[in-house]
Design an enzyme around this catalytic site. Sequence first.
Site, PDB file in Angstrom:
ATOM      1  N   GLU A 184       0.835  -1.266   0.158  1.00  0.00           N
ATOM      2  CA  GLU A 184       0.163   0.145   0.006  1.00  0.00           C
ATOM      3  C   GLU A 184       0.861   1.394   0.048  1.00  0.00           C
ATOM      4  OE1 GLU A 184      -1.798   0.995   3.788  1.00  0.00           O
ATOM      5  OE2 GLU A 184      -1.596  -1.176   4.302  1.00  0.00           O
ATOM      6  N   CYS A 198      -3.471  -3.599   4.295  1.00  0.00           N
ATOM      7  CA  CYS A 198      -2.776  -4.577   4.669  1.00  0.00           C
ATOM      8  C   CYS A 198      -2.903  -6.013   4.185  1.00  0.00           C
ATOM      9  CB  CYS A 198      -2.365  -4.460   6.357  1.00  0.00           C
ATOM     10  SG  CYS A 198      -1.995  -2.877   6.890  1.00  0.00           S
ATOM     11  N   TYR A 242       3.033   7.565   9.556  1.00  0.00           N
ATOM     12  CA  TYR A 242       2.172   8.485  10.015  1.00  0.00           C
ATOM     13  C   TYR A 242       2.464   9.956  10.547  1.00  0.00           C
ATOM     14  CZ  TYR A 242      -0.371   4.013  10.575  1.00  0.00           C
ATOM     15  OH  TYR A 242      -0.939   2.811  10.294  1.00  0.00           O
ATOM     16  N   GLY A 251      -0.274  10.437  16.546  1.00  0.00           N
ATOM     17  CA  GLY A 251      -0.846   9.481  17.380  1.00  0.00           C
ATOM     18  C   GLY A 251      -0.501   8.120  16.617  1.00  0.00           C
ATOM     19  N   THR A 290       3.269   3.240  15.682  1.00  0.00           N
ATOM     20  CA  THR A 290       3.029   1.991  15.225  1.00  0.00           C
ATOM     21  C   THR A 290       3.657   2.069  13.480  1.00  0.00           C
ATOM     22  OG1 THR A 290       0.809   3.117  14.415  1.00  0.00           O
ATOM     23  CG2 THR A 290       0.833   1.541  16.509  1.00  0.00           C
ATOM     24  N   SER A 341     -10.698   1.768  13.990  1.00  0.00           N
ATOM     25  CA  SER A 341     -10.048   0.576  13.455  1.00  0.00           C
ATOM     26  C   SER A 341      -9.756  -0.717  14.388  1.00  0.00           C
ATOM     27  CB  SER A 341      -8.735   1.330  12.693  1.00  0.00           C
ATOM     28  OG  SER A 341      -8.150   0.223  11.841  1.00  0.00           O
ATOM     29  N   HIS A 385      -2.459 -10.602  11.831  1.00  0.00           N
ATOM     30  CA  HIS A 385      -1.780  -9.429  11.342  1.00  0.00           C
ATOM     31  C   HIS A 385      -1.555  -8.313  12.429  1.00  0.00           C
ATOM     32  CE1 HIS A 385      -1.527  -5.443   9.547  1.00  0.00           C
ATOM     33  NE2 HIS A 385      -2.579  -4.952   9.829  1.00  0.00           N
ATOM     34  N   LYS A 411      -5.775  -8.617  21.317  1.00  0.00           N
ATOM     35  CA  LYS A 411      -7.014  -8.192  21.882  1.00  0.00           C
ATOM     36  C   LYS A 411      -7.998  -8.816  20.964  1.00  0.00           C
ATOM     37  CE  LYS A 411      -5.811  -3.345  22.727  1.00  0.00           C
ATOM     38  NZ  LYS A 411      -6.041  -2.039  22.078  1.00  0.00           N
ATOM     39  N   ASN A 446       5.446  -2.035  12.246  1.00  0.00           N
ATOM     40  CA  ASN A 446       4.222  -2.399  11.434  1.00  0.00           C
ATOM     41  C   ASN A 446       4.873  -2.311   9.952  1.00  0.00           C
ATOM     42  OD1 ASN A 446       1.935  -2.474  10.077  1.00  0.00           O
ATOM     43  ND2 ASN A 446       0.769  -0.477  10.941  1.00  0.00           N
ATOM     44  N   SER A 461      -7.691  -2.598   6.386  1.00  0.00           N
ATOM     45  CA  SER A 461      -8.415  -1.899   6.540  1.00  0.00           C
ATOM     46  C   SER A 461      -9.160  -1.252   4.988  1.00  0.00           C
ATOM     47  CB  SER A 461      -7.975  -0.402   6.973  1.00  0.00           C
ATOM     48  OG  SER A 461      -7.303  -0.601   8.269  1.00  0.00           O
TER      49      SER A 461
END
Length: 389
Positions: A79, A111, A143, A148, A152, A201, A233, A242, A275, A308
């Site tokens: 991407e 991703c 980013y 923020g 990552t 997300s 991922h 999580k 990442n 995403s």
Amino acid sequence: MKIGIDRLGLYSPHYYVDLKELAEARGVDPNKFIIGIGQSEQAVAPSSEDVVTMGANAASEFIDDVDISKIGLVVLGTETGIDASKSGAVIIQRLLGLPAWLRTYEIKQACYGGTAGLMMARDYVAAHPDRTALVIAADIARYGLNSGGEVTQGAGAVAMLISTDPAIMTINDDSVVMSRDIMDFWRPVYTDLALAKGKYSTEQYIQFFADVWARYREQTGATLDDFKAVNFHLPYTKMGLKALRTALPEVSAAKQQALLAAYQQSTIYSRRIGNIYTGSLYLGLLSLLENDADVQAGDRLGMFSYGSGAVGEFFSGVLQEGFERFLQANTHRQYLDDRQRLSVAEYEQVFNNKVPYAADDYQSDPRYFSGRFILTGVQAQERQYQENK
């Protein structure tokens, strides 16, 4: 007919920033990055590295050991492509010295692109059992400084050779895949910085896993008890955890602990690299195989891919007899240990020194040349790639 991953290659830039130091520079409690997000180091890509150089470098780990005349397909999942028209795959083909008689193209779906390439390659090999396919998942996650999402970020590539009778892992024909148009993460064409709705997300990632896992169980009759480990991922190492925790109540306490232990092994490389978008799931797979002494031939592994926008897919693979002989655990660990740590100021300088979104000529900084293949600059709007002598 068994089809799957015959070889795996890894590449990440030679430079990194320590996230404890970054947190302190940003006025953030380091535990938020190291424990809360689950990251300790972050690969930093200088402007002499992009998805083409990293992809070619990852594939070069094994390309000299395989019969390149059998490769009929080269797919780059990314991407962070380097051109809106021409695929990076055809440049990788040239850099690696591959034959002209094959297909090359690039896939984009956030991703998920690496998994899309893997599944296309599997279908190609099923139709052409005497051929192989090279799949490369490469990205640079950006980013912005003091943003923020800064914690990552990361950069790297994983290369996979897909074949019949694979040496490492078969890919089972049991995928469950779901697509839904949502706006949780995207990158407009005018910028190299991604936009994300972080909390939303994460919620969508977990929900996609829950949905495809429930359907997978329904269609296959499998449960978590059937898996030695489940790979996820990993935009950051706590994200997959999580999702995994939502399914753990299905199994005994002992099985829960075993799956959690395996999960931790799958995050070792991601914790140090960060990442890498399309390659993150396969970086986790490689980390598991090279760091978990308990995995063995015959083990069934779960694989959850997410991109995403959004696409989610769950599928499984089975480790093959002697797969350990085709891994490079010591080489990868030593490479990560030997990287050069940048100060926060140096990291910011490297981050800002980038190939411009303009028609200008550009020269990459030779102080940061590393890896077998490099981008030396841009001349007359053409990227200049060469082998690093």
